[in-house]
Design a protein around this motif. Structure first.
Motif, mmCIF file in Angstrom:
data_model
loop_
_atom_site.group_PDB
_atom_site.id
_atom_site.type_symbol
_atom_site.label_atom_id
_atom_site.label_comp_id
_atom_site.label_asym_id
_atom_site.label_seq_id
_atom_site.Cartn_x
_atom_site.Cartn_y
_atom_site.Cartn_z
ATOM 1 N N ASP A 163 0.827 -1.214 0.000
ATOM 2 C CA ASP A 163 0.000 0.000 0.000
ATOM 3 C C ASP A 163 0.857 1.258 0.000
ATOM 4 O O ASP A 163 0.496 2.265 -0.605
ATOM 5 C CB ASP A 163 -0.895 0.021 1.248
ATOM 6 C CG ASP A 163 -1.838 -1.164 1.292
ATOM 7 O OD1 ASP A 163 -2.147 -1.718 0.223
ATOM 8 O OD2 ASP A 163 -2.252 -1.548 2.394
ATOM 9 N N LEU A 164 2.000 1.184 0.696
ATOM 10 C CA LEU A 164 2.890 2.342 0.762
ATOM 11 C C LEU A 164 3.777 2.465 -0.474
ATOM 12 O O LEU A 164 4.456 3.476 -0.640
ATOM 13 C CB LEU A 164 3.775 2.239 2.014
ATOM 14 C CG LEU A 164 3.064 2.498 3.341
ATOM 15 C CD1 LEU A 164 3.964 2.096 4.512
ATOM 16 C CD2 LEU A 164 2.651 3.955 3.473
ATOM 17 N N SER A 165 3.755 1.454 -1.325
ATOM 18 C CA SER A 165 4.584 1.486 -2.534
ATOM 19 C C SER A 165 3.687 1.613 -3.763
ATOM 20 O O SER A 165 3.260 2.701 -4.121
ATOM 21 C CB SER A 165 5.438 0.218 -2.605
ATOM 22 O OG SER A 165 6.277 0.132 -1.468
ATOM 23 N N GLY A 166 3.377 0.481 -4.401
ATOM 24 C CA GLY A 166 2.572 0.510 -5.610
ATOM 25 C C GLY A 166 1.177 1.062 -5.409
ATOM 26 O O GLY A 166 0.551 1.548 -6.358
ATOM 27 N N GLY A 167 0.690 0.998 -4.191
ATOM 28 C CA GLY A 167 -0.655 1.519 -3.920
ATOM 29 C C GLY A 167 -0.795 2.986 -4.255
ATOM 30 O O GLY A 167 -1.872 3.451 -4.646
ATOM 31 N N GLN A 168 0.289 3.728 -4.135
ATOM 32 C CA GLN A 168 0.230 5.162 -4.429
ATOM 33 C C GLN A 168 0.065 5.407 -5.931
ATOM 34 O O GLN A 168 -0.522 6.398 -6.356
ATOM 35 C CB GLN A 168 1.492 5.847 -3.906
ATOM 36 C CG GLN A 168 1.676 5.696 -2.406
ATOM 37 C CD GLN A 168 0.431 6.088 -1.613
ATOM 38 O OE1 GLN A 168 -0.027 7.228 -1.683
ATOM 39 N NE2 GLN A 168 -0.132 5.139 -0.878
ATOM 40 N N LEU A 170 -1.649 3.240 -7.885
ATOM 41 C CA LEU A 170 -3.040 2.876 -8.132
ATOM 42 C C LEU A 170 -3.991 4.002 -7.749
ATOM 43 O O LEU A 170 -5.016 4.204 -8.401
ATOM 44 C CB LEU A 170 -3.385 1.606 -7.348
ATOM 45 C CG LEU A 170 -2.600 0.348 -7.719
ATOM 46 C CD1 LEU A 170 -3.047 -0.816 -6.864
ATOM 47 C CD2 LEU A 170 -2.766 0.023 -9.199
ATOM 48 N N LYS A 171 -3.650 4.737 -6.712
ATOM 49 C CA LYS A 171 -4.483 5.861 -6.290
ATOM 50 C C LYS A 171 -4.625 6.880 -7.415
ATOM 51 O O LYS A 171 -5.737 7.326 -7.741
ATOM 52 C CB LYS A 171 -3.871 6.528 -5.052
ATOM 53 C CG LYS A 171 -4.576 7.811 -4.625
ATOM 54 C CD LYS A 171 -3.844 8.457 -3.454
ATOM 55 C CE LYS A 171 -4.501 9.779 -3.058
ATOM 56 N NZ LYS A 171 -3.780 10.421 -1.927
ATOM 57 N N LYS A 172 -3.513 7.251 -8.017
ATOM 58 C CA LYS A 172 -3.532 8.248 -9.082
ATOM 59 C C LYS A 172 -4.263 7.730 -10.313
ATOM 60 O O LYS A 172 -5.017 8.461 -10.961
ATOM 61 C CB LYS A 172 -2.106 8.658 -9.437
ATOM 62 C CG LYS A 172 -1.380 9.370 -8.306
ATOM 63 C CD LYS A 172 0.057 9.703 -8.675
ATOM 64 C CE LYS A 172 0.778 10.379 -7.514
ATOM 65 N NZ LYS A 172 2.200 10.669 -7.838
ATOM 66 N N VAL A 173 -4.057 6.451 -10.626
ATOM 67 C CA VAL A 173 -4.732 5.855 -11.775
ATOM 68 C C VAL A 173 -6.244 5.871 -11.563
ATOM 69 O O VAL A 173 -7.012 6.232 -12.460
ATOM 70 C CB VAL A 173 -4.244 4.404 -12.003
ATOM 71 C CG1 VAL A 173 -5.093 3.716 -13.076
ATOM 72 C CG2 VAL A 173 -2.783 4.396 -12.418
ATOM 73 N N THR A 183 -9.868 15.885 -4.083
ATOM 74 C CA THR A 183 -9.773 16.041 -2.629
ATOM 75 C C THR A 183 -9.660 14.700 -1.901
ATOM 76 O O THR A 183 -9.539 14.677 -0.674
ATOM 77 C CB THR A 183 -10.991 16.815 -2.107
ATOM 78 O OG1 THR A 183 -12.181 16.284 -2.694
ATOM 79 C CG2 THR A 183 -10.882 18.295 -2.461
ATOM 80 N N GLY A 184 -9.722 13.588 -2.652
ATOM 81 C CA GLY A 184 -9.432 12.295 -2.044
ATOM 82 C C GLY A 184 -10.605 11.391 -1.753
ATOM 83 O O GLY A 184 -10.405 10.240 -1.330
ATOM 84 N N TYR A 190 -5.764 4.825 0.245
ATOM 85 C CA TYR A 190 -4.380 5.005 -0.177
ATOM 86 C C TYR A 190 -3.697 6.189 0.508
ATOM 87 O O TYR A 190 -2.532 6.468 0.235
ATOM 88 C CB TYR A 190 -4.320 5.215 -1.688
ATOM 89 C CG TYR A 190 -4.868 4.057 -2.487
ATOM 90 C CD1 TYR A 190 -4.135 2.888 -2.655
ATOM 91 C CD2 TYR A 190 -6.130 4.133 -3.084
ATOM 92 C CE1 TYR A 190 -4.633 1.824 -3.388
ATOM 93 C CE2 TYR A 190 -6.640 3.071 -3.824
ATOM 94 C CZ TYR A 190 -5.897 1.920 -3.968
ATOM 95 O OH TYR A 190 -6.395 0.871 -4.694
ATOM 96 N N THR A 191 -4.421 6.888 1.361
ATOM 97 C CA THR A 191 -3.882 8.088 1.993
ATOM 98 C C THR A 191 -3.473 7.798 3.437
ATOM 99 O O THR A 191 -4.310 7.487 4.281
ATOM 100 C CB THR A 191 -4.934 9.224 1.975
ATOM 101 O OG1 THR A 191 -5.333 9.466 0.621
ATOM 102 C CG2 THR A 191 -4.352 10.495 2.574
ATOM 103 N N PHE A 192 -2.184 7.898 3.714
ATOM 104 C CA PHE A 192 -1.657 7.647 5.055
ATOM 105 C C PHE A 192 -1.324 8.992 5.699
ATOM 106 O O PHE A 192 -0.193 9.480 5.603
ATOM 107 C CB PHE A 192 -0.416 6.761 4.980
ATOM 108 C CG PHE A 192 -0.703 5.342 4.544
ATOM 109 C CD1 PHE A 192 -0.809 4.328 5.484
ATOM 110 C CD2 PHE A 192 -0.876 5.032 3.207
ATOM 111 C CE1 PHE A 192 -1.075 3.019 5.095
ATOM 112 C CE2 PHE A 192 -1.139 3.733 2.802
ATOM 113 C CZ PHE A 192 -1.240 2.723 3.748
#
Length: 317
Positions: A163-168, A170-173, A183-184, A190-192
């Motif tokens: 989640d802290l790596s590739g998950g970021q 995926l969030k943008k995609v 705004t999320g 995906y937001t820590f």
């Protein structure tokens, strides 16, 4: 707010968790091949590659993700993290897991609940259901937490480090492909908020893993469990892929866009693609409907009907 702070080279680094406890972090300069972090990294390469190459993930990374499948994926994550964090809470004092307990920084259940409320509304808990593939994953997490809590390390590593790596990425995609708010909303998972530097936190986490008092046999069992966790994730991806095949194309995006009478319909690549796939009949129907929606088309159609009625009356005389 919890924060990570990098000290001068050669000094210690600290991380402050939500409970105002400051943890010391040692640098990873002395990492050994026998360290758990290295064993996990090397021992899960194949499983990691297989997971990333499932059709669902490949389509996701290309931005080919439909909202309904993304929602179902979020449901699967909610049940998975609910089980994982329940077992982590129950084993937070267990020596072979306690050093990896970072609830304020890592726990995702609350964030996922916000995402589900965004997608399904306030009554989301009455709507979401546990899928078969997710149920198997959840059952295994509970089994591990109750009988072999040291193996929770494998499940925590597989999920949170990803989640802290590739998950970021995926969030943008997802935000682009699904046109989600900048705004999320919908991607809170995906937001820590309580991790200011993901790279430093991952270094801390790996250092903690390497310091766990584990024999080599237990380390290898953790690697095996991590591969098993990747397998459960792949089953969920494949399940979502199967569900996607049962959903009619574009239905989730409102179907074909209405033609407003402007421009050349035959030059629209979207309609052209549909025509090629459907032999042209679908496009003809959409064209006819588009003509009928347009005021000018309605006038012409009325005139044609009146003319045909006149011809028919003349013929019957």
């Amino acid at each position: 707010m919890p924060a990570l702070k990098a000290e001068e080279p050669g000094q210690e680094e600290t991380v402050q968790n939500g409970g105002d406890v400051v943890y010391e972090k040692e640098h990873d300069d002395g990492v050994s091949p026998s360290d758990l972090s290295e064993l996990l990294k090397a021992g899960t390469v194949e499983a990691h590659d297989k997971a990333e190459n499932t059709q669902f993930v490949k389509d996701f990374l290309k931005g080919h993700i439909r909202k309904e499948l993304f929602k179902l994926g979020t449901v699967a994550l909610y049940f998975t993290y609910s089980a994982l964090e329940e077992e982590m809470d129950g084993n937070r004092d267990q020596p072979q897991f306690a050093p990896l307990y970072f609830p304020e920084e890592l726990h995702r259940r609350e964030a996922l609940a916000k995402d589900l409320e965004f997608f399904y509304g306030e009554n989301w808990q009455a709507v979401v259901q546990l899928s078969e593939a997710t149920r198997k994953y959840v059952d295994r997490i509970h089994e591990v937490g109750r009988s072999e809590p040291e193996l929770l390390v494998a499940h925590a590593y597989t999920r949170y480090m990803g989640d802290l790596s590739g998950g970021q990425v995926l969030k943008k995609v997802a935000q682009r492909a699904l046109k989600l708010p900048s705004t999320g909303e919908g991607v809170q998972f995906y937001t820590f908020d309580n991790i200011s530097n993901a790279k430093e936190f991952k270094q801390l986490y790996r250092s903690r893993m390497n310091d766990l008092d584990l024999d080599q046999e237990t380390k290898h069992r953790i690697v095996e469990e991590a591969n098993r966790a990747f397998g459960f994730n792949m089953e969920i991806f494949n399940e979502l892929e199967r569900v996607g095949k049962t959903i009619k194309d574009e239905v989730l995006d409102g179907g074909l866009p209405e033609y407003d009478g402007k421009g050349d319909l035959s030059k629209c690549p979207y309609y052209a693609a549909k025509t090629a796939a459907g032999g042209g009949s679908a496009c003809v129907c959409h064209l006819a409907m588009a003509v009928l929606r347009h005021p000018t088309g309605q006038v012409v159609m009325s005139a044609c009907i009146a003319l045909l009625a006149g011809v028919a009356a003349w013929y019957m005389m």
